[in-house]
Design a protein around this motif. Structure first.
Motif, PDB file in Angstrom:
ATOM      1  N   LEU A  49       0.829  -1.200   0.000  1.00 34.72           N
ATOM      2  CA  LEU A  49       0.000   0.000   0.000  1.00 34.72           C
ATOM      3  C   LEU A  49       0.868   1.257   0.000  1.00 34.72           C
ATOM      4  N   ARG A  50       1.941   1.239   0.779  1.00 35.19           N
ATOM      5  CA  ARG A  50       2.855   2.388   0.804  1.00 35.19           C
ATOM      6  C   ARG A  50       3.503   2.607  -0.568  1.00 35.19           C
ATOM      7  N   LEU A  51       3.885   1.531  -1.238  1.00 34.84           N
ATOM      8  CA  LEU A  51       4.478   1.656  -2.571  1.00 34.84           C
ATOM      9  C   LEU A  51       3.468   2.171  -3.588  1.00 34.84           C
ATOM     10  N   LEU A  52       2.236   1.710  -3.492  1.00 31.94           N
ATOM     11  CA  LEU A  52       1.180   2.197  -4.379  1.00 31.94           C
ATOM     12  C   LEU A  52       0.930   3.682  -4.139  1.00 31.94           C
ATOM     13  N   HIS A  53       0.906   4.073  -2.879  1.00 35.07           N
ATOM     14  CA  HIS A  53       0.718   5.484  -2.540  1.00 35.07           C
ATOM     15  C   HIS A  53       1.878   6.323  -3.082  1.00 35.07           C
ATOM     16  N   GLN A  54       3.079   5.791  -2.982  1.00 35.35           N
ATOM     17  CA  GLN A  54       4.245   6.523  -3.489  1.00 35.35           C
ATOM     18  C   GLN A  54       4.156   6.733  -4.993  1.00 35.35           C
ATOM     19  N   ARG A  55       3.651   5.740  -5.716  1.00 30.64           N
ATOM     20  CA  ARG A  55       3.456   5.905  -7.167  1.00 30.64           C
ATOM     21  C   ARG A  55       2.495   7.042  -7.446  1.00 30.64           C
ATOM     22  N   VAL A  59       3.277  10.869  -9.250  1.00 27.12           N
ATOM     23  CA  VAL A  59       2.551  11.383 -10.419  1.00 27.12           C
ATOM     24  C   VAL A  59       1.937  12.747 -10.099  1.00 27.12           C
ATOM     25  N   VAL A  60       1.255  12.845  -8.970  1.00 25.74           N
ATOM     26  CA  VAL A  60       0.595  14.104  -8.608  1.00 25.74           C
ATOM     27  C   VAL A  60       1.623  15.219  -8.430  1.00 25.74           C
ATOM     28  N   ASP A  61       2.695  14.936  -7.701  1.00 23.89           N
ATOM     29  CA  ASP A  61       3.700  15.965  -7.464  1.00 23.89           C
ATOM     30  C   ASP A  61       4.390  16.390  -8.751  1.00 23.89           C
ATOM     31  N   ALA A  84      -6.183  16.802 -12.175  1.00 18.63           N
ATOM     32  CA  ALA A  84      -6.882  16.260 -13.344  1.00 18.63           C
ATOM     33  C   ALA A  84      -5.909  15.543 -14.270  1.00 18.63           C
ATOM     34  N   ARG A  85      -4.743  16.114 -14.483  1.00 21.18           N
ATOM     35  CA  ARG A  85      -3.736  15.470 -15.337  1.00 21.18           C
ATOM     36  C   ARG A  85      -3.228  14.172 -14.696  1.00 21.18           C
ATOM     37  N   ALA A  86      -3.058  14.184 -13.390  1.00 22.89           N
ATOM     38  CA  ALA A  86      -2.616  12.973 -12.695  1.00 22.89           C
ATOM     39  C   ALA A  86      -3.675  11.876 -12.820  1.00 22.89           C
ATOM     40  N   LEU A  87      -4.939  12.235 -12.714  1.00 22.15           N
ATOM     41  CA  LEU A  87      -6.013  11.258 -12.891  1.00 22.15           C
ATOM     42  C   LEU A  87      -6.035  10.721 -14.313  1.00 22.15           C
ATOM     43  N   GLU A  92      -5.891   4.515 -12.847  1.00 27.45           N
ATOM     44  CA  GLU A  92      -5.984   3.146 -12.317  1.00 27.45           C
ATOM     45  C   GLU A  92      -5.227   3.018 -11.001  1.00 27.45           C
ATOM     46  N   VAL A  93      -4.116   3.748 -10.856  1.00 25.32           N
ATOM     47  CA  VAL A  93      -3.377   3.724  -9.592  1.00 25.32           C
ATOM     48  C   VAL A  93      -4.227   4.362  -8.502  1.00 25.32           C
ATOM     49  N   LYS A  94      -4.871   5.481  -8.826  1.00 27.66           N
ATOM     50  CA  LYS A  94      -5.733   6.162  -7.854  1.00 27.66           C
ATOM     51  C   LYS A  94      -6.907   5.264  -7.464  1.00 27.66           C
ATOM     52  N   ALA A  95      -7.475   4.547  -8.419  1.00 24.75           N
ATOM     53  CA  ALA A  95      -8.594   3.646  -8.120  1.00 24.75           C
ATOM     54  C   ALA A  95      -8.145   2.512  -7.201  1.00 24.75           C
ATOM     55  N   GLN A  96      -6.965   1.958  -7.457  1.00 21.30           N
ATOM     56  CA  GLN A  96      -6.440   0.910  -6.588  1.00 21.30           C
ATOM     57  C   GLN A  96      -6.200   1.455  -5.188  1.00 21.30           C
ATOM     58  N   LEU A  97      -5.704   2.669  -5.124  1.00 13.90           N
ATOM     59  CA  LEU A  97      -5.432   3.294  -3.829  1.00 13.90           C
ATOM     60  C   LEU A  97      -6.734   3.577  -3.082  1.00 13.90           C
ATOM     61  N   ASP A  98      -7.754   4.039  -3.798  1.00 18.23           N
ATOM     62  CA  ASP A  98      -9.038   4.339  -3.164  1.00 18.23           C
ATOM     63  C   ASP A  98      -9.726   3.087  -2.629  1.00 18.23           C
ATOM     64  N   ALA A  99      -9.366   1.932  -3.168  1.00 20.20           N
ATOM     65  CA  ALA A  99      -9.950   0.684  -2.664  1.00 20.20           C
ATOM     66  C   ALA A  99      -9.519   0.409  -1.224  1.00 20.20           C
ATOM     67  N   HIS A 100      -8.452   1.066  -0.778  1.00 23.71           N
ATOM     68  CA  HIS A 100      -7.944   0.874   0.582  1.00 23.71           C
ATOM     69  C   HIS A 100      -8.401   1.982   1.532  1.00 23.71           C
ATOM     70  N   ALA A 101      -9.324   2.819   1.090  1.00 23.64           N
ATOM     71  CA  ALA A 101      -9.813   3.902   1.947  1.00 23.64           C
ATOM     72  C   ALA A 101     -10.383   3.326   3.232  1.00 23.64           C
ATOM     73  N   GLY A 102     -10.084   3.988   4.337  1.00 28.01           N
ATOM     74  CA  GLY A 102     -10.541   3.534   5.634  1.00 28.01           C
ATOM     75  C   GLY A 102      -9.480   2.767   6.403  1.00 28.01           C
ATOM     76  N   GLU A 103      -8.470   2.284   5.709  1.00 28.10           N
ATOM     77  CA  GLU A 103      -7.367   1.617   6.397  1.00 28.10           C
ATOM     78  C   GLU A 103      -6.481   2.693   7.030  1.00 28.10           C
ATOM     79  N   PRO A 104      -5.986   2.462   8.242  1.00 32.73           N
ATOM     80  CA  PRO A 104      -5.211   3.491   8.940  1.00 32.73           C
ATOM     81  C   PRO A 104      -3.992   3.987   8.164  1.00 32.73           C
ATOM     82  N   VAL A 105      -3.254   3.078   7.532  1.00 32.61           N
ATOM     83  CA  VAL A 105      -2.051   3.489   6.786  1.00 32.61           C
ATOM     84  C   VAL A 105      -2.437   4.368   5.603  1.00 32.61           C
TER      85      VAL A 105
END
Length: 175
Positions: A49-55, A59-61, A84-87, A92-105
C-alpha cells in the motif's frame, strides 16, 4: 562524432533456448517464470500500500510541479489542473489506492499528502488549523475530473519529427 546504433552482430539473439552472440553459444536463456519477483512484489500488504501510494504521490507531485512552472493561473486552479492530469495519466493507480480507503495506513499517508498539497496551493492560511486546510483541499479536489487532452494527429506528429530533425541538425552545426 554522432551517436550511432550498435551493429546487429553485437545484439544477442535467442536460438533454441540459448543466446547467440557473434556466432558462439552462451548460457541458456532463463524462462520468465523462473526469474525471481522483485522484492517489492513480495512485500507485506502494508508495504504494498505504501508503494502504491508513493506511485500516486510521484505522479501528482510531478504534474503539480509542471503546472506551477508552466501555468500562470491561481495556485488553486493549478492544483485542480495538476490533479486532473494525474487522474488522466494514472487513474488506475488512484482507483487501486481508493480501494484501501478507511485503512489506517492509507488514511494517514493520504492526509499527509493532502496537507502538503494544501500548503503548496496556499490553502493552509495563518490562524487556520491543519484540519481546516485539509477539508478545504478535499473540497477542491472532490470536484476534479480527469483531464482529456487532445491526442496529436498524424500531421502534428510528422511536423514534430521534422522539427526535431531540424533542431538536431542545427545543434550539430548543419550536418
Amino acid at each position: 562524432m554522432p551517436h550511432q546504433p550498435a551493429p546487429a552482430s553485437y545484439l544477442p539473439t535467442v536460438a533454441g533456448g540459448a543466446a547467440v552472440v557473434h556466432g558462439a553459444m552462451t548460457a541458456p536463456v532463463v524462462p520468465a517464470q523462473l526469474i525471481p519477483a522483485p522484492r517489492h512484489a513480495l512485500a507485506d500488504p502494508e508495504q504494498a500500500l505504501r508503494l502504491l501510494h508513493q506511485r500516486w504521490v510521484t505522479v501528482v507531485d510531478g504534474c503539480l510541479e509542471t503546472e506551477l512552472e508552466c501555468g500562470d493561473g491561481e495556485p488553486v486552479d493549478t492544483l485542480r489542473t495538476a490533479w486532473a492530469r494525474a487522474l488522466e495519466h494514472s487513474g488506475e493507480v488512484k482507483a487501486q489506492l481508493d480501494a484501501h480507503a478507511g485503512e489506517p495506513v492509507h488514511d494517514q499517508l493520504t492526509e499527509r499528502h493532502l496537507l502538503r498539497l494544501a500548503q503548496a496551493a496556499g490553502l493552509l492560511r495563518p490562524g487556520h488549523t491543519p484540519r481546516e486546510g485539509l477539508e478545504e483541499v478535499e473540497r477542491v479536489l472532490a470536484t476534479v475530473a480527469p483531464a482529456h487532452t487532445e491526442k496529436p494527429g498524424w500531421f502534428a506528429r510528422q511536423w514534430r519529427r521534422v522539427e526535431e530533425d531540424r533542431l538536431v541538425r542545427e545543434a550539430r552545426g548543419g550536418w
